[in-house]
Design a protein around this motif. Structure first.
Motif, PDB file in Angstrom:
ATOM      1  N   LEU A 126     -15.693  -0.618  32.305  1.00  0.00           N
ATOM      2  CA  LEU A 126     -15.079   0.760  32.194  1.00  0.00           C
ATOM      3  C   LEU A 126     -15.867   1.383  31.246  1.00  0.00           C
ATOM      4  O   LEU A 126     -16.136   1.155  30.149  1.00  0.00           O
ATOM      5  CB  LEU A 126     -13.741   0.429  31.504  1.00  0.00           C
ATOM      6  CG  LEU A 126     -12.949   1.994  31.354  1.00  0.00           C
ATOM      7  CD1 LEU A 126     -12.849   2.682  32.374  1.00  0.00           C
ATOM      8  CD2 LEU A 126     -11.534   1.604  30.466  1.00  0.00           C
ATOM      9  N   ASP A 127     -16.677   2.509  31.736  1.00  0.00           N
ATOM     10  CA  ASP A 127     -17.501   3.267  30.942  1.00  0.00           C
ATOM     11  C   ASP A 127     -18.786   2.370  30.377  1.00  0.00           C
ATOM     12  O   ASP A 127     -19.021   2.544  29.345  1.00  0.00           O
ATOM     13  CB  ASP A 127     -16.918   3.942  29.775  1.00  0.00           C
ATOM     14  CG  ASP A 127     -16.826   5.483  30.156  1.00  0.00           C
ATOM     15  OD1 ASP A 127     -17.191   5.978  31.431  1.00  0.00           O
ATOM     16  OD2 ASP A 127     -16.372   6.328  29.045  1.00  0.00           O
ATOM     17  N   GLY A 128     -19.293   1.441  31.233  1.00  0.00           N
ATOM     18  CA  GLY A 128     -20.186   0.527  30.906  1.00  0.00           C
ATOM     19  C   GLY A 128     -19.820  -0.743  29.988  1.00  0.00           C
ATOM     20  O   GLY A 128     -20.704  -1.585  29.513  1.00  0.00           O
ATOM     21  N   ILE A 176     -16.147   5.203  35.578  1.00  0.00           N
ATOM     22  CA  ILE A 176     -16.602   6.015  34.771  1.00  0.00           C
ATOM     23  C   ILE A 176     -15.701   7.097  34.559  1.00  0.00           C
ATOM     24  O   ILE A 176     -14.930   7.456  35.398  1.00  0.00           O
ATOM     25  CB  ILE A 176     -17.877   6.896  35.296  1.00  0.00           C
ATOM     26  CG1 ILE A 176     -18.892   5.706  35.951  1.00  0.00           C
ATOM     27  CG2 ILE A 176     -18.492   7.787  34.336  1.00  0.00           C
ATOM     28  CD1 ILE A 176     -19.383   4.959  34.848  1.00  0.00           C
ATOM     29  N   ILE A 177     -15.553   7.239  33.327  1.00  0.00           N
ATOM     30  CA  ILE A 177     -14.420   8.178  32.794  1.00  0.00           C
ATOM     31  C   ILE A 177     -15.138   9.727  32.573  1.00  0.00           C
ATOM     32  O   ILE A 177     -16.327   9.804  32.430  1.00  0.00           O
ATOM     33  CB  ILE A 177     -13.810   8.006  31.328  1.00  0.00           C
ATOM     34  CG1 ILE A 177     -13.040   6.446  31.269  1.00  0.00           C
ATOM     35  CG2 ILE A 177     -12.986   8.983  30.713  1.00  0.00           C
ATOM     36  CD1 ILE A 177     -11.800   6.722  32.304  1.00  0.00           C
ATOM     37  N   ASP A 178     -14.177  10.577  33.031  1.00  0.00           N
ATOM     38  CA  ASP A 178     -14.622  11.990  32.748  1.00  0.00           C
ATOM     39  C   ASP A 178     -14.495  12.278  31.226  1.00  0.00           C
ATOM     40  O   ASP A 178     -13.325  12.706  30.863  1.00  0.00           O
ATOM     41  CB  ASP A 178     -13.817  12.908  33.738  1.00  0.00           C
ATOM     42  CG  ASP A 178     -14.288  14.497  33.636  1.00  0.00           C
ATOM     43  OD1 ASP A 178     -15.237  14.837  32.764  1.00  0.00           O
ATOM     44  OD2 ASP A 178     -13.633  15.241  34.335  1.00  0.00           O
ATOM     45  N   ARG A 179     -15.423  12.513  30.430  1.00  0.00           N
ATOM     46  CA  ARG A 179     -15.339  12.770  29.027  1.00  0.00           C
ATOM     47  C   ARG A 179     -15.095  13.925  28.754  1.00  0.00           C
ATOM     48  O   ARG A 179     -14.868  13.980  27.447  1.00  0.00           O
ATOM     49  CB  ARG A 179     -16.722  11.861  28.353  1.00  0.00           C
ATOM     50  CG  ARG A 179     -16.939  10.356  28.718  1.00  0.00           C
ATOM     51  CD  ARG A 179     -18.210   9.998  28.078  1.00  0.00           C
ATOM     52  NE  ARG A 179     -18.523   8.412  28.189  1.00  0.00           N
ATOM     53  CZ  ARG A 179     -19.523   7.863  27.566  1.00  0.00           C
ATOM     54  NH1 ARG A 179     -20.151   8.655  26.700  1.00  0.00           N
ATOM     55  NH2 ARG A 179     -19.585   6.693  27.962  1.00  0.00           N
ATOM     56  N   LYS A 180     -15.273  14.735  29.457  1.00  0.00           N
ATOM     57  CA  LYS A 180     -15.445  16.133  28.903  1.00  0.00           C
ATOM     58  C   LYS A 180     -14.460  17.220  29.740  1.00  0.00           C
ATOM     59  O   LYS A 180     -14.449  18.331  29.961  1.00  0.00           O
ATOM     60  CB  LYS A 180     -16.910  16.790  29.194  1.00  0.00           C
ATOM     61  CG  LYS A 180     -17.830  16.183  28.451  1.00  0.00           C
ATOM     62  CD  LYS A 180     -17.730  16.362  26.808  1.00  0.00           C
ATOM     63  CE  LYS A 180     -18.815  15.705  26.037  1.00  0.00           C
ATOM     64  NZ  LYS A 180     -18.733  15.826  24.455  1.00  0.00           N
ATOM     65  N   PHE A 181     -13.294  16.461  30.206  1.00  0.00           N
ATOM     66  CA  PHE A 181     -12.340  17.258  30.805  1.00  0.00           C
ATOM     67  C   PHE A 181     -11.554  18.205  30.014  1.00  0.00           C
ATOM     68  O   PHE A 181     -11.249  17.838  28.807  1.00  0.00           O
ATOM     69  CB  PHE A 181     -11.300  16.470  31.571  1.00  0.00           C
ATOM     70  CG  PHE A 181     -10.017  16.944  32.368  1.00  0.00           C
ATOM     71  CD1 PHE A 181     -10.431  17.821  33.351  1.00  0.00           C
ATOM     72  CD2 PHE A 181      -8.992  17.125  31.479  1.00  0.00           C
ATOM     73  CE1 PHE A 181      -9.326  18.520  34.103  1.00  0.00           C
ATOM     74  CE2 PHE A 181      -8.038  17.677  32.219  1.00  0.00           C
ATOM     75  CZ  PHE A 181      -8.103  18.410  33.523  1.00  0.00           C
ATOM     76  N   ASN A 182     -11.531  19.387  30.348  1.00  0.00           N
ATOM     77  CA  ASN A 182     -10.701  20.365  29.447  1.00  0.00           C
ATOM     78  C   ASN A 182      -9.837  21.343  30.488  1.00  0.00           C
ATOM     79  O   ASN A 182     -10.110  21.315  31.595  1.00  0.00           O
ATOM     80  CB  ASN A 182     -11.770  21.647  28.977  1.00  0.00           C
ATOM     81  CG  ASN A 182     -12.782  21.029  27.941  1.00  0.00           C
ATOM     82  OD1 ASN A 182     -12.210  20.302  27.028  1.00  0.00           O
ATOM     83  ND2 ASN A 182     -13.946  21.066  28.175  1.00  0.00           N
TER      84      ASN A 182
END
Length: 1012
Positions: A126-128, A176-182
């Motif tokens: 999960l995210d590496g 991979i998580i979307d780290r910059k979701f707004n």
């Protein structure tokens, strides 16, 4: 016609492929891992490397799939969508749930399997970061992965132990998580099958926002899913999906065609057990006299109605075991799970903050609560075998209170003292064996990332706690069952016999007599009395500390050399808390309890007999805490060799090496001292990435990988059982003769060492234009010292031990104080008092597989609207298991289809309306491995190839709202009959179709997505 249409569509799709998956907003070739030239390469997370920041330069094949593409094709769960990927084969969970064995494993978990080489040989990230296991067997339940903020899934199929450590032999699945979701997004959907069953509901939401003037960011999501599940008895399968009760019958003529008792294998859906029925069939016990009523033998009478018996209706013999075709026999898994009933709630949150210009902090975590349910088979007791020392059924006496008077009189008049009742408890009389699971997962990942001069660094901590609380719903107390079956009349009232004996009565206070003579004869009170639901909770905890530093120490004529140094320390702990008695460890004291072997099926433990266990089915005893500590260090370099020269636009060598040290502590037999298992592993990887020009890239890797034995393989709690058939081939003593019994111990093996894998991949990527790409990669995998469970009592392993004089590793699978050599003295001595065999994992096998993967992508415009096509294909002609003294087997074409294809088309009909079509196809399968050289009847060897198609219609009335309607299995394709050799008789029937085939039928999903 429907099949022809689907196959034609697949063939058309195979010429192209869908628009490449999106990696952090930049177009990326799904298998090549490419990123567009104008993308910010530093933002691309490249699975399989710590130093490569541009997917174009990865020597390892990577299939990237966006969550959007997965949910458009199959808007259920990410796991179920991934099951349709050709790289996945023989996965577990979703369609068919397995039983829960010793150690409390949840076989309904969503577990992927790369190339069919085993779920534990592929690593989940999960995210590496490594996702710890939920089960003692080391498998990871993918239902725990947060889905609302998942951006993409990377399937990296080369060996990666040098980069990520143990378990990455077949590759890596990285979420991979979307780290910059707004913003805010919501999802809601409902589904139901064409037959108005298996309803599902999904509701989810996610929110993200920048904080502190852009220096911080927070996001969170909540997702709920309900799936009612589906059981075999929920439908009339003969009418709707074809009868799933297919089994393989016959014996395959192991002596060759024309040999004695030759019966070629054949598949049928009419096979039943001739020794047991749902009403109960009276079978004769060896040595008991004959008895009859008006010239009709009492043996063979079948209680087709409660309290009323008629002669058993014989079917036709199948030439194998006790099964027959047709007739009145019993069936023992009415309600096998086709789709696992489940409810889960996922909560996820992530916060990150720029502590300074060069230091970044993050913390993320999730909580899952997953409830699942699996049903397995009916409780049964078949007729006693003439050669068996242990009765394989319910031993009763003629004075049984519920036995009809005329039958009892005939038996007593003939001098019968006991008989055996072959009996199945149907779902109408007693619930089938089942297990409920409640899993709670806590996951926290926190760390710092920073920059020091020209070097990047990161440190992180991952902590998890997984609680898997299981309830074995229909575990039956063996003691209570035997006591309730042994009844007599007291003043005309049925009474448990033990209650009439003063010395035993206190052992079974409240005993309720159980009437077994009829399909629904047992009272609910009696069923409730013998039921002993057991509760057990498996707790897995992980503490993982890791750090890495990357940078460029110097440059060559072709560019900067990149280097990464990394280290990791983790500890995995496991324990099993249970209220069950130490099942299969301490046997019942039949004589002391009053369960006399002359009246019941209870077998008294002795020096030559293991006795009868305390629980009848699915009881799991406690497991005291065991642990595994791992320390690792690794280095990776990426060296540019050539740049901008003829036939070498860019050439890189990527290399990595890792050293890992393992220290495991635990025991196998309860109450014995803990021992420590220590081993280490050194792994490496070398890869070539050669850009010939803008159109052609050649890539290749060679790696040495490993998989460490997990806590299950090392320390599964030991249990003992008596084998009803078998032979000691040193003394030629046969079970059931001369008082000889065969005892077997099943458990872990603390002396295991790591498996070693060697992987070679070589491929070419052809991209003549930005619209089209083609990637072809060949792979060769060899795993030596593969861990396999071996039953030391089998003839081939016994003889291998004796022929070696005691030096064979198979000798470790039995205890024989007199030694293993074939001396006259040894062969004349029975050693029966102290001999037992072991069924345990050992490093005994070599696995080999090879094949190639193909991916094509194409995008264009039709009428000014985007059209994307994608094709994924895998050809895996061999998947062999080689083991000394055992027959070589090949799972390719048997449990793993040799060819697996997937074609996808998406077309934006207008700015508001879009259509997505997906078709998958698998090649034919064999019910019997051709390498075994066994005979199969015409028409029974191969299972037909099959095609399944899905379509999704989406409509956006406005940019922030999307409505969709999805149809799974558009043509309502029925699963072809599948009865592999492992299912054998009805007693071990699976479900009669290949697990990845669709048993649900046409399925409709209606939903809406909103993004603000």
């Amino acid at each position: 016609m429907k099949q022809l249409f689907a196959t034609t569509l697949m063939a058309g799709a195979s010429l192209f492929a869908i628009q490449p998956a999106q990696a952090q907003g930049a177009p990326a070739s799904a298998q090549a891992g490419e990123a567009s030239a104008d993308a910010d390469a530093e933002t691309i997370v490249v699975t399989g490397s710590r130093v490569i920041t541009n997917g174009n330069n990865s020597p390892t094949p990577i299939t990237m799939v966006t969550t959007e593409a997965l949910t458009q094709a199959k808007p259920t769960t990410v796991f179920e969508a991934l099951l349709e990927q050709p790289l996945i084969a023989a996965a577990r969970g979703g369609k068919t749930a397995g039983s829960t064995g010793q150690g409390g494993n949840n076989n309904s978990a969503a577990v992927l399997n790369l190339r069919g080489l085993g779920a534990t040989r592929g690593l989940v990230l999960l995210d590496g970061h490594r996702v710890p296991p939920q089960n003692l067997d080391g498998t990871v339940d993918l239902n725990q992965i947060p889905q609302m903020l998942l951006q993409r899934v990377d399937l990296q199929t080369g060996g990666s132990s040098a980069v990520y450590g143990s378990d990455a032999i077949t590759g890596v699945v990285n979420f991979i998580i979307d780290r910059k979701f707004n913003g805010l997004k919501l999802n809601t959907q409902v589904g139901i099958s064409q037959y108005a069953d298996e309803p599902t509901v999904n509701i989810g939401g996610a929110w993200g926002k920048e904080l502190f003037d852009g220096r911080g960011h927070f996001e969170a999501s909540l997702d709920y899913r309900y799936d009612a599940g589906l059981f075999r008895t929920d439908r009339d399968y003969v009418q709707k999906l074809g009868a799933p009760g297919w089994t393989l019958q016959g014996n395959g003529c192991p002596g060759g065609t024309g040999s004695a008792n030759c019966a070629p294998y054949f598949i049928t859906n009419t096979a039943v057990d001739s020794l047991g029925t749902f009403g109960g069939k009276i079978n004769q016990i060896t040595g008991q006299p004959a008895a009859s009523i008006n010239g009709v033998s009492v043996y063979g009478l079948d209680f087709t109605q409660n309290g009323a018996a008629t002669p058993f209706v014989n079917g036709s013999s199948v030439g194998f075991g006790t099964n027959q075709l047709g007739g009145g026999g019993g069936w023992n898994n009415e309600q096998v799970t086709l789709a696992t009933p489940q409810k889960f709630l996922q909560a996820f949150g992530r916060f990150d903050f720029d502590v300074s210009d060069n230091v970044h902090f993050y913390v993320m975590g999730f909580y899952d609560r997953i409830k699942q349910y699996s049903s397995f088979l009916n409780l049964r007791a078949n007729g006693a075998s003439a050669s068996s020392a242990l009765a394989q059924g319910f031993r009763l006496t003629p004075d049984n209170a519920f036995l009809p008077d005329n039958i009892a009189a005939a038996m007593k008049g003939a001098g019968v003292t006991a008989f055996n009742l072959g009996k199945y408890f149907s779902a109408a009389q007693a619930p089938v064996s089942s297990t409920s699971y409640t899993n709670q997962n806590f996951y926290v990942d926190a760390g710092f990332e920073g920059k020091l001069a020209d070097w990047n660094w990161n440190v992180s901590y991952v902590g998890t706690r997984v609680s898997q609380a299981n309830r074995s719903n229909q575990t039956w107390s063996t003691a209570r069952l035997f006591a309730a079956l042994d009844t007599v009349k007291v003043n005309g009232t049925p009474t448990c016999w033990v209650l009439t004996q003063a010395q035993y009565a206190a052992n079974f206070a409240g005993c309720v007599p159980l009437n077994p003579f009829g399909p629904t004869s047992a009272s609910q009170a009696a069923i409730d009395y013998v039921r002993q639901p057991t509760y057990y909770e498996g707790i897995t905890s992980t503490y993982d500390f890791s750090g890495a530093i990357t940078g460029s120490p110097f440059e060559t004529w072709a560019g900067p050399v990149k280097m990464a140094l990394s280290g990791e320390y983790r500890k995995i702990g496991y324990e099993l808390r249970s209220d069950a008695p130490p099942a299969n460890i301490s046997a019942l004291d039949c004589n002391a309890l009053g369960l006399l072997p002359s009246r019941t099926s209870c077998v008294q433990q002795s020096a030559t007999n293991i006795g009868t266990t305390g629980t009848y089915a699915n009881g799991t005893a406690a497991r005291s805490p065991v642990s595994q500590n791992v320390a690792e260090g690794a280095i990776e370099v990426d060296v540019p060799l050539l740049k901008d020269v003829p036939l070498a636009q860019d050439v890189h060598i990527n290399a990595a090496a890792r050293y890992a040290d393992y220290n495991s502590k635990g025991n196998v037999i309860a109450g014995t001292p803990y021992t420590t298992a220590k081993f280490h592993a050194t792994t490496w990887k070398v890869g070539l990435d050669w850009h010939v020009n803008d159109m052609i890239t050649i890539r290749a890797t060679r790696s040495k990988d490993f998989r460490a034995p997990n806590l299950s393989e090392l320390y599964t709690p030991g249990r003992s059982q008596g084998l009803t058939t078998g032979t000691d081939f040193l003394t030629n003593s046969v079970v059931g003769t001369g008082g000889y019994t065969l005892t077997q111990q099943i458990g872990g093996n603390p002396n295991l060492k790591p498996e070693v894998g060697n992987t070679t991949t070589a491929g070419i990527v052809f991209k003549p234009s930005p619209r089209f790409s083609l990637a072809v990669d060949a792979y060769f995998i060899r795993i030596k010292d593969a861990i396999v469970f071996v039953d030391g009592s089998l003839v081939q392993f016994q003889n291998a031990c004796y022929d070696s004089g005691g030096t064979s590793p198979y000798c470790a699978l039995q205890v024989r104080p007199g030694g293993f050599s074939r001396t006259p003295a040894n062969q004349a001595s029975t050693n029966a008092a102290t001999l037992f065999f072991t069924n345990a994992p050992i490093n005994a096998a070599t696995l080999r597989t090879s094949g190639f993967d193909v991916e094509m992508n194409y995008k264009t415009d039709i009428g000014g609207h985007a059209l994307g096509l994608r094709f994924l294909g895998t050809y895996q002609p061999t998947l062999r298991t080689l083991q000394p003294s055992a027959v070589t087997t090949d799972a390719a074409g048997v449990s793993v289809p040799k060819v697996r294809l997937q074609g996808m088309i998406n077309y934006n009909v207008s700015d508001e309306f879009r259509i997505d079509w997906t078709t998958r196809w698998r090649s034919k399968l064999a019910n019997v491995d051709p390498l075994l050289g066994l005979q199969t009847a015409p028409g029974s060897l191969y299972v037909d190839p099959v095609t399944y198609s899905n379509v999704n219609f989406s409509y956006k009335p406005k940019p922030s709202l999307e409505l969709f309607f999805n149809v799974q299995n558009v043509f309502n394709q029925k699963p072809p009959p599948y009865a592999p050799q492992v299912t054998g008789a009805p007693g071990s029937l699976s479900v009669g179709f290949y697990p990845s085939d669709d048993a649900i039928g046409r399925y409709f999903i209606l939903g809406a997505r909103m993004k603000l």
